[in-house]
Design a protein around this motif. Structure first.
Motif, PDB file in Angstrom:
ATOM      1  N   GLY A  87       7.334 -44.821 -38.972  1.00 14.45           N
ATOM      2  CA  GLY A  87       8.309 -43.623 -38.431  1.00 14.45           C
ATOM      3  C   GLY A  87       9.624 -44.459 -37.871  1.00 14.45           C
ATOM      4  O   GLY A  87       9.554 -45.669 -37.529  1.00 14.45           O
ATOM      5  N   VAL A  88      10.628 -43.604 -37.721  1.00 14.41           N
ATOM      6  CA  VAL A  88      11.820 -44.067 -37.346  1.00 14.41           C
ATOM      7  C   VAL A  88      12.278 -42.914 -36.195  1.00 14.41           C
ATOM      8  O   VAL A  88      12.393 -41.931 -36.529  1.00 14.41           O
ATOM      9  N   SER A  89      12.587 -43.560 -34.982  1.00 14.91           N
ATOM     10  CA  SER A  89      13.138 -42.664 -33.778  1.00 14.91           C
ATOM     11  C   SER A  89      14.563 -42.324 -33.928  1.00 14.91           C
ATOM     12  O   SER A  89      15.319 -42.924 -35.025  1.00 14.91           O
ATOM     13  N   ALA A 179      10.389 -36.670 -41.414  1.00 12.62           N
ATOM     14  CA  ALA A 179       9.285 -37.181 -41.324  1.00 12.62           C
ATOM     15  C   ALA A 179       8.856 -37.818 -43.038  1.00 12.62           C
ATOM     16  O   ALA A 179       9.337 -37.281 -43.952  1.00 12.62           O
ATOM     17  N   GLY A 180       8.012 -38.615 -43.070  1.00 12.61           N
ATOM     18  CA  GLY A 180       7.472 -39.277 -44.326  1.00 12.61           C
ATOM     19  C   GLY A 180       6.486 -38.388 -44.769  1.00 12.61           C
ATOM     20  O   GLY A 180       6.256 -37.547 -44.036  1.00 12.61           O
ATOM     21  N   GLY A 190       0.780 -43.374 -47.085  1.00 10.56           N
ATOM     22  CA  GLY A 190       2.012 -42.413 -46.636  1.00 10.56           C
ATOM     23  C   GLY A 190       3.149 -43.112 -46.663  1.00 10.56           C
ATOM     24  O   GLY A 190       3.288 -44.356 -46.644  1.00 10.56           O
ATOM     25  N   SER A 191       4.368 -42.366 -46.835  1.00 10.16           N
ATOM     26  CA  SER A 191       5.630 -42.963 -47.119  1.00 10.16           C
ATOM     27  C   SER A 191       6.105 -43.011 -45.585  1.00 10.16           C
ATOM     28  O   SER A 191       5.857 -42.385 -44.743  1.00 10.16           O
ATOM     29  N   GLY A 192       7.319 -43.765 -45.453  1.00 10.29           N
ATOM     30  CA  GLY A 192       7.914 -43.781 -44.257  1.00 10.29           C
ATOM     31  C   GLY A 192       9.032 -42.980 -43.733  1.00 10.29           C
ATOM     32  O   GLY A 192       9.553 -41.993 -44.856  1.00 10.29           O
ATOM     33  N   GLY A 241       6.121 -41.410 -39.695  1.00 11.74           N
ATOM     34  CA  GLY A 241       5.586 -42.002 -40.900  1.00 11.74           C
ATOM     35  C   GLY A 241       4.605 -40.988 -41.671  1.00 11.74           C
ATOM     36  O   GLY A 241       4.081 -40.253 -40.686  1.00 11.74           O
ATOM     37  N   GLY A 242       4.464 -40.917 -42.659  1.00  9.58           N
ATOM     38  CA  GLY A 242       3.289 -40.151 -43.429  1.00  9.58           C
ATOM     39  C   GLY A 242       2.076 -40.674 -43.367  1.00  9.58           C
ATOM     40  O   GLY A 242       1.936 -41.867 -43.253  1.00  9.58           O
TER      41      GLY A 242
END
Length: 253
Positions: A87-89, A179-180, A190-192, A241-242
């Motif tokens: 994930g990315v904040s 979200a991914g 899962g994707s990013g 992230g997914g």
């Protein structure tokens, strides 16, 4: 001359009458679904029908599998779970997901070789996770790795999750914050997640490995121990992230 059937003229329920050259006799009753096979001048016998498998059991949670009545050969497909995407904040920092769990078959009351399909690994920041490996199958397949996230202004993208032998890698999230995506089929990664204003897209999780094993001369009624891996979690943050999709074990017979 008189006809003698098993010595007392009483046929066997479900049996078939045949001649042994001197008298008539009856076979024992077969099992439902069996076919009668000629053995030349010897007594005929009941056998399983030729050809491929006619039924399957899809196991999605850990436990035991009981070998069905009349089945002595099994084809087993073991698929590990997909890894989670990073994930990315909102501040642009990446948060890693977790690895997918392994799936496995092992001896229960039926003694077999342990067969394992490992889960895909989680994405590490912008790097895609590795595909899971497999061992002790007649065929062992490594899952596809997750893609790496891209950085760079409006062209920053997250990346797709890797697929297992059954597919299921999550599609990437391109050019939009959020979200991914979760894996879409057994073993899919899962994707990013994606943060456009931070020019940061995270990598996807790897797909689960696959092992395919033929088990022969097994005993109906015996059990096989089954472990099914859980999908890896996506990195949890503002733009998570997914998640990876869970593994599976498929018995064909």
């Amino acid at each position: 001359m008189p006809v003698v059937i098993t010595g007392n003229n009483t046929p066997t329920a479900g049996g078939v009458t045949y001649g042994d050259g001197t008298t008539y006799a009856n076979t024992a009753a077969g099992t439902s679904g069996q076919l009668l096979q000629s053995n030349g001048a010897s007594a005929p016998s009941w056998v399983a029908p030729p050809g491929g498998f006619t039924a399957m059991s899809v196991i999605t949670s850990s436990g035991t599998f009981t070998i069905p009545t009349g089945k002595t050969t099994l084809k087993v497909t073991v698929v590990g779970a997909g890894g989670g995407g990073a994930g990315v904040s909102n501040a642009g920092a990446t948060v890693n997901g977790t690895d997918g769990g392994f799936s496995r078959i092992a001896s229960g009351t039926q003694t077999i070789t342990t067969v394992t399909a490992n889960g895909g690994t989680a994405s590490f920041a912008n790097e895609g996770g590795a595909g899971g490996t497999a061992s002790s199958g007649d065929v062992n397949l490594t899952g596809n790795g997750g893609g790496g996230g891209a950085q760079g202004g409006s062209q920053a993208t997250s990346s797709a999750g890797g697929g297992s032998s059954l597919g299921g890698g999550a599609p990437a999230r391109d050019y939009t914050t959020g979200a991914g995506n979760n894996g879409t089929a057994y073993g899919g990664g899962g994707s990013g997640g994606m943060r456009v204003s931070s020019s940061n897209g995270a990598g996807g999780g790897g797909g689960g490995g696959t092992a395919i094993k033929y088990l022969t001369s097994v005993t109906p009624g015996n059990t096989i121990s089954v472990t099914v891996g859980a999908g890896g979690a996506g990195g949890s943050t503002n733009n998570s992230g997914g998640a990876g999709f869970a593994g599976v074990v498929i018995f064909e017979y």
